[in-house]
Design an enzyme around this catalytic site. Structure first.
Site, PDB file in Angstrom:
ATOM      1  N   GLU A  31      49.308  20.155  44.866  1.00 50.63           N
ATOM      2  CA  GLU A  31      50.100  19.355  43.928  1.00 50.63           C
ATOM      3  C   GLU A  31      50.883  20.276  42.992  1.00 50.63           C
ATOM      4  O   GLU A  31      50.309  21.165  42.380  1.00 50.63           O
ATOM      5  CB  GLU A  31      49.168  18.429  43.121  1.00 50.63           C
ATOM      6  CG  GLU A  31      49.816  17.717  41.949  1.00 50.63           C
ATOM      7  CD  GLU A  31      51.058  16.889  42.310  1.00 50.63           C
ATOM      8  OE1 GLU A  31      50.971  16.051  43.217  1.00 50.63           O
ATOM      9  OE2 GLU A  31      52.107  17.113  41.665  1.00 50.63           O
ATOM     10  N   GLY A 176      70.912  -0.676  35.481  1.00 51.85           N
ATOM     11  CA  GLY A 176      70.084  -1.151  36.599  1.00 51.85           C
ATOM     12  C   GLY A 176      69.061  -2.166  36.131  1.00 51.85           C
ATOM     13  O   GLY A 176      68.148  -1.838  35.376  1.00 51.85           O
ATOM     14  N   HIS A 435      38.185 -23.849  37.423  1.00 54.67           N
ATOM     15  CA  HIS A 435      38.957 -24.659  36.473  1.00 54.67           C
ATOM     16  C   HIS A 435      38.432 -24.420  35.067  1.00 54.67           C
ATOM     17  O   HIS A 435      37.227 -24.413  34.869  1.00 54.67           O
ATOM     18  CB  HIS A 435      38.820 -26.139  36.833  1.00 54.67           C
ATOM     19  CG  HIS A 435      39.528 -27.031  35.858  1.00 54.67           C
ATOM     20  ND1 HIS A 435      40.897 -27.197  35.878  1.00 54.67           N
ATOM     21  CD2 HIS A 435      39.056 -27.771  34.820  1.00 54.67           C
ATOM     22  CE1 HIS A 435      41.228 -28.018  34.902  1.00 54.67           C
ATOM     23  NE2 HIS A 435      40.150 -28.383  34.237  1.00 54.67           N
TER      24      HIS A 435
END
Ligand code: NAI
Length: 448
Positions: A31, A176, A435
């Site tokens: 990395e 954008g 619910h």
């Protein structure tokens, strides 16, 4: 010789390293910037930390609607950034820990492929039976007049720099109106900037269902964000963005300009040409097993340009590793959910009416306001969210679910599962939803 050398330690790279090492492979991961990649360091996670602070502020400012009195709610941007940095530190430390526990060798440096089994980092050369390329993506920098200078002097920034700016700009112009643009517009609008979003298309949020993107646009226009749609940016100066629409030129004043017009795979400088890895449109071409045209070389994540989402990268990494291990596994992209973490949140999975029509599928579409969920009503004063379900007219299975309204990001995986399992409307109707929850809206929509 390592069993596997991985280039890049973002979501694709670190997950592949973990899975491969757990399966007994000797893994090296290389990395060059930071473990965790863009997602953890300057993308998904830090932006969500900022957006959560904005949500808390918005709740505090509008608390009277919920019978709660809060006085002088304001944002301390430096404290927000400090909190964001702590989160990033904690999570990247977690990934480093996983690499250690799984005995993955980690090298800080820039890996370059020099042979089918060789990767160089500086003068050192490493041998691997297989190579997995997970080099990710980077912002697209368009050749617009003034952008290069702006990036140098700091007037123009990408999401990377914007996440760390010290002061909230008075006027922020976002070039954008896609995912990054909208999420950042959302935070900076809440934090006090005057935000203008300039978007080339006649709508925001790219491929998102048009009705959903129109609701998002209205919510943010009501919050004071200015949208310039169908406008093409032609120049950026030290204090303005100049754009054109229908042959006319106009400008938006800017203290800061965010450039968020898309990202492109990182394919240069990693030695693809040394072994002839095939690319198309600037992305590595992979098959369904994530293999490139070179038998022992795989690519996962943004670098193959297929979906450019961290969660797709995770799954692609798993598919690649499974195939390396000789396990049959293929990548499917039809049930990849996407989320825009604005407030309200937008979440979608599967076909929209437009994409279904493009594939010649005959569909039935059911739309229900989120207000049909009791929990949503209890928690959202004047909420205007919707849930839209796209159903195959012949087979009666769920092809797509599109939602705008909070918790959508947490609900959408259920819809992805319905698509992945090719569930029919009748099957879903038999599901028992807890619910009161906002996810009940799926049931309410199907029973409309
Ligand atoms: P995007 O592709 O989502 O949006 C870019 C937008 O810029 C498009 O709507 C396009 O029409 C517009 N555009 C292009 N050139 C323009 C110009 N010259 N003037 C005005 N408008 C112009 O790209 P974005 O927002 O930069 O995000 C990049 C990537 O990061 C995406 O692939 C996205 O999937 C990923 N991402 C995902 C997030 C999430 O899942 N929540 C969050 C942030 C990024």
């Amino acid at each position: 010789m390592y069993d596997l050398i991985i280039l890049g330690a973002g979501p694709a790279g670190y997950l592949a390293a973990e899975r491969a090492a757990q399966a007994g492979l000797d893994v090296l991961i290389i990395e060059k910037r930071f473990i965790g990649g863009v997602c953890l360091n300057e993308g998904c996670i830090p932006s969500k930390a900022l957006l959560h602070s904005a949500k808390v502020l918005d709740y505090a400012k509008h608390s009277a609607q919920y019978g709660v009195t809060v006085q002088n709610a304001s944002i301390d941007h430096s404290a927000v950034i400090e909190r964001k940095n702590k989160i990033v530190k904690m999570l990247t430390a977690g990934i480093k820990g996983k690499m250690r526990t799984n005995k993955v060798t980690v090298i800080d440096g820039e890996g370059v492929i020099t042979g089918k089994n060789t990767v160089a980092v500086g003068d050192a050369k490493y041998q691997g039976r297989r190579i997995l390329i997970c080099t990710g993506s980077q912002p697209i920098i368009p050749p617009i007049k003034g952008v290069a200078e702006g990036l140098k002097n700091g007037t123009v920034v990408t999401n990377r720099e914007l996440l760390d700016i010290k002061e909230i700009p008075d006027k922020l112009v976002v070039i954008g109106g896609g995912v990054i643009g909208l999420e950042m517009a959302s935070y900076f609008n809440s934090a006090g900037s005057n935000v203008t979003v300039i978007e080339m298309l006649p709508h925001i949020a790219g491929q998102t269902d048009k009705e959903v993107s129109a609701i998002l646009l209205k919510n943010y226009a009501d919050k004071g964000i200015e949208f310039k749609l169908g406008c093409k940016v032609v120049e950026v100066t030290d204090n303005a963005v100049i754009y054109e629409s229908e042959g006319k030129s106009d400008m938006a004043h800017a203290d800061k300009v965010l450039l968020s017009i898309g990202r492109k795979p990182v394919v240069d400088g990693i030695g693809l040409e040394a072994i002839g890895v095939y690319c198309e449109n600037g992305a590595i071409v992979t098959d369904k097993t994530m293999r490139t045209n070179i038998a022992n070389v795989y690519a996962a994540g943004d670098v193959n340009g297929k979906s450019m989402l961290a969660h797709t990268a995770y799954r692609e990494a798993e598919v690649a590793v499974n195939n390396m291990l000789g396990k049959k596994d293929i990548m499917r992209y039809n049930a990849v959910a996407s989320v825009i973490y604005t407030s309200p949140e937008v979440a979608s999975v599967g076909e929209t009416e437009e994409t279904a029509a493009g594939k010649g599928l005959e569909v039935e579409v059911i739309t229900q306001p989120m207000m049909f969920s009791g929990r949503y009503v209890a928690e959202n004063v004047r909420g205007d969210g919707i849930c839209k379900i796209v159903i195959d007219k012949k087979l009666k299975n769920i092809l797509g679910v599109h939602m705008i309204g909070n918790y959508a990001s947490e609900i959408i995986y259920g819809a992805a599962l319905m698509i992945e399992m090719q569930m029919r409307v009748e099957d879903v109707k038999e599901l028992i939803f807890p619910h009161p929850t906002v996810c009940e809206i799926i049931r309410e929509t199907l029973f409309k």
